[in-house]
Design a protein around this motif. Structure first.
Motif, mmCIF file in Angstrom:
data_model
loop_
_atom_site.group_PDB
_atom_site.id
_atom_site.type_symbol
_atom_site.label_atom_id
_atom_site.label_comp_id
_atom_site.label_asym_id
_atom_site.label_seq_id
_atom_site.Cartn_x
_atom_site.Cartn_y
_atom_site.Cartn_z
ATOM 1 N N ALA A 95 0.826 -1.211 0.000
ATOM 2 C CA ALA A 95 0.000 0.000 0.000
ATOM 3 C C ALA A 95 0.860 1.261 0.000
ATOM 4 O O ALA A 95 0.564 2.233 -0.714
ATOM 5 C CB ALA A 95 -0.938 -0.014 1.205
ATOM 6 N N ALA A 96 1.934 1.265 0.804
ATOM 7 C CA ALA A 96 2.818 2.425 0.838
ATOM 8 C C ALA A 96 3.494 2.636 -0.512
ATOM 9 O O ALA A 96 3.728 3.778 -0.944
ATOM 10 C CB ALA A 96 3.864 2.253 1.940
ATOM 11 N N THR A 97 3.807 1.546 -1.196
ATOM 12 C CA THR A 97 4.459 1.637 -2.506
ATOM 13 C C THR A 97 3.499 2.152 -3.564
ATOM 14 O O THR A 97 3.853 3.013 -4.380
ATOM 15 C CB THR A 97 5.007 0.261 -2.919
ATOM 16 O OG1 THR A 97 5.961 -0.187 -1.942
ATOM 17 C CG2 THR A 97 5.683 0.322 -4.281
ATOM 18 N N THR A 98 2.283 1.646 -3.561
ATOM 19 C CA THR A 98 1.345 2.046 -4.612
ATOM 20 C C THR A 98 0.850 3.481 -4.448
ATOM 21 O O THR A 98 0.296 4.050 -5.389
ATOM 22 C CB THR A 98 0.140 1.086 -4.660
ATOM 23 O OG1 THR A 98 -0.531 1.069 -3.390
ATOM 24 C CG2 THR A 98 0.596 -0.327 -4.993
ATOM 25 N N ARG A 99 1.072 4.063 -3.279
ATOM 26 C CA ARG A 99 0.732 5.482 -3.095
ATOM 27 C C ARG A 99 1.780 6.406 -3.716
ATOM 28 O O ARG A 99 1.536 7.607 -3.907
ATOM 29 C CB ARG A 99 0.572 5.808 -1.607
ATOM 30 C CG ARG A 99 -0.715 5.276 -0.995
ATOM 31 C CD ARG A 99 -0.977 5.918 0.358
ATOM 32 N NE ARG A 99 0.008 5.518 1.358
ATOM 33 C CZ ARG A 99 -0.126 4.490 2.188
ATOM 34 N NH1 ARG A 99 -1.205 3.718 2.134
ATOM 35 N NH2 ARG A 99 0.810 4.215 3.080
ATOM 36 N N LEU A 100 2.947 5.866 -4.028
ATOM 37 C CA LEU A 100 4.021 6.684 -4.599
ATOM 38 C C LEU A 100 3.729 7.020 -6.055
ATOM 39 O O LEU A 100 2.972 6.338 -6.735
ATOM 40 C CB LEU A 100 5.354 5.929 -4.509
ATOM 41 C CG LEU A 100 5.851 5.552 -3.106
ATOM 42 C CD1 LEU A 100 7.066 4.646 -3.210
ATOM 43 C CD2 LEU A 100 6.176 6.806 -2.303
ATOM 44 N N ARG A 101 4.373 8.074 -6.525
ATOM 45 C CA ARG A 101 4.322 8.443 -7.931
ATOM 46 C C ARG A 101 5.741 8.571 -8.458
ATOM 47 O O ARG A 101 6.637 9.055 -7.758
ATOM 48 C CB ARG A 101 3.566 9.767 -8.130
ATOM 49 C CG ARG A 101 2.074 9.666 -7.811
ATOM 50 C CD ARG A 101 1.389 8.695 -8.771
ATOM 51 N NE ARG A 101 -0.034 8.522 -8.497
ATOM 52 C CZ ARG A 101 -0.537 7.540 -7.737
ATOM 53 N NH1 ARG A 101 0.291 6.672 -7.150
ATOM 54 N NH2 ARG A 101 -1.835 7.431 -7.553
ATOM 55 N N THR A 102 5.929 8.139 -9.683
ATOM 56 C CA THR A 102 7.254 8.182 -10.293
ATOM 57 C C THR A 102 7.635 9.619 -10.631
ATOM 58 O O THR A 102 6.822 10.544 -10.518
ATOM 59 C CB THR A 102 7.291 7.342 -11.574
ATOM 60 O OG1 THR A 102 6.494 8.003 -12.581
ATOM 61 C CG2 THR A 102 6.745 5.946 -11.329
ATOM 62 N N THR A 103 8.857 9.804 -11.100
ATOM 63 C CA THR A 103 9.320 11.139 -11.475
ATOM 64 C C THR A 103 8.559 11.675 -12.685
ATOM 65 O O THR A 103 8.598 12.878 -12.963
ATOM 66 C CB THR A 103 10.822 11.112 -11.783
ATOM 67 O OG1 THR A 103 11.095 10.099 -12.767
ATOM 68 C CG2 THR A 103 11.624 10.821 -10.524
ATOM 69 N N THR A 104 7.856 10.806 -13.395
ATOM 70 C CA THR A 104 7.018 11.253 -14.507
ATOM 71 C C THR A 104 5.564 11.414 -14.099
ATOM 72 O O THR A 104 4.700 11.690 -14.936
ATOM 73 C CB THR A 104 7.100 10.254 -15.679
ATOM 74 O OG1 THR A 104 6.659 8.966 -15.243
ATOM 75 C CG2 THR A 104 8.531 10.145 -16.194
ATOM 76 N N GLY A 105 5.276 11.230 -12.794
ATOM 77 C CA GLY A 105 3.929 11.438 -12.287
ATOM 78 C C GLY A 105 2.998 10.254 -12.394
ATOM 79 O O GLY A 105 1.807 10.356 -12.073
#
Length: 350
Positions: A95-105
């Motif tokens: 869950a913590a990982t899927t809340r992240l966004r990459t440098t491209t958004g």
């Protein structure tokens, strides 16, 4: 650049190496423990497991994953083991990982490689946490052979896990199979037929020299060419035109009926005979916090000690960048001078 980065390294935050590759795919091992004892992976009694104090905590895993995505350009995270379903905090980490966004958004593509045991009970929770898909390892459909290969009578549990993953939308559900000479090398057609009927995507993987006892022999490995020949005897396979494999390890063929109906596809990962090292985009983090640039690395970079000694994110990021800058051009398995990794697959992470 700060942190004593190599002077010949370009000034960029991404995980570059000297051979023109950029790591976008992070493999994170969550434990070295496993509830199977596959004979090509470990001895019957198992292996000396890491002490729990050596294993990264959930918070430490999340911090390093966040660092990789936010600061180092990682776009895809796959959790592995050992057996990652043995990690109690798996859903929270996902869950913590899927809340992240990459440098491209974009959202982080988050997946799991598992042996499937216990997946029937956790698939729904993992899907709710944002996991997008699973790869399940399964080498045979025959209970007696499964018990012989894994030293455990758990085939029905694996099949239940596959069904649960499909039912909860963790698709495409991929199945990874290793054919072992004299053990299950006559099951290529049966495995593909079953996968097509069930709607799974089957991937055959050449056996790699990652066993702890060093018994792997090149001439005993069932090669990609042999697997493909066996499949051609039973199916009409059409190579996908115009699709370069790139960093994807599998070469893919469409399975087509005589009337042209598309039934599905099958992939073959020729890690030994058809390596994809030149396009590799992976970086690896072991359960005890070591960066590995390749499954077959003979060196590691210790992020756990730095993290627990108070290093800030900038220092951790520079250590990771330095490690990747030193990545070798390939694994050289076919070279007579090839050195086996000092750690088995269960300790490195798939």
């Amino acid at each position: 650049m700060p942190g004593g980065l190599p002077g010949d390294r370009p000034d960029t935050p991404d995980l570059l190496d000297r051979h023109g590759r950029t790591a976008r795919d992070l493999r994170v091992s969550l434990t070295d423990r496993c509830n199977l004892r596959c004979h090509y992976c470990m001895p019957p009694e198992g292996l000396p497991w890491l002490d729990r104090a050596e294993v990264l905590t959930d918070a430490e895993v999340v911090r390093l994953v966040r660092l990789a995505v936010r600061d180092l350009g990682v776009r895809e995270v796959r959790f592995t083991g050992g057996e990652p379903l043995l990690r109690k905090g798996l859903e929270e980490i996902v869950a913590a990982t899927t809340r992240l966004r990459t440098t491209t958004g974009e959202p982080v593509r988050t997946s799991l490689t598992t042996n499937g045991i216990g997946l029937d009970r956790r698939a729904a929770g993992l899907a709710e946490a944002g996991l997008t898909r699973v790869n399940v390892s399964l080498d045979t459909l025959r209970p007696d052979r499964f018990a012989a290969i894994t030293r455990r009578d758990r085939l029905t549990d694996v099949l239940a896990g596959l069904q649960a993953a499909a039912a909860t939308g963790l698709a495409p559900v991929k199945v990874n199979a290793v054919l072992l000479r004299g053990t299950n090398d006559d099951e290529a057609g049966d495995l593909l037929r079953w996968a097509l009927e069930a709607g799974y995507r089957l991937r055959f993987i050449e056996q790699m020299p990652l066993d702890p006892h060093g018994s792997w022999q090149r001439d005993q490995m069932v090669t990609a060419d042999e697997i493909l020949a066996a499949l051609h005897r039973e199916f009409r396979l059409v190579a996908r035109p115009g699709t370069a494999r790139g960093a994807a390890p599998a070469e893919t063929w469409d399975v087509v009926d005589a009337d042209g109906t598309h039934r599905g596809d099958v992939g073959i990962i020729g890690s030994v005979t058809r390596p994809f090292c030149g396009d590799c985009d992976r970086t690896r983090l072991t359960a005890d916090g070591q960066v590995r640039t390749c499954l077959f690395s003979t060196t590691e970079t210790d992020l756990r000690q730095a993290l627990r000694s108070g290093a800030d994110d900038a220092a951790l990021a520079d250590a990771w960048r330095t490690a990747m800058w030193g990545k070798l051009p390939g694994h050289d398995i076919d070279d007579p001078a090839f050195l086996h990794p000092t750690r088995p697959m269960s300790a490195i992470g798939g």
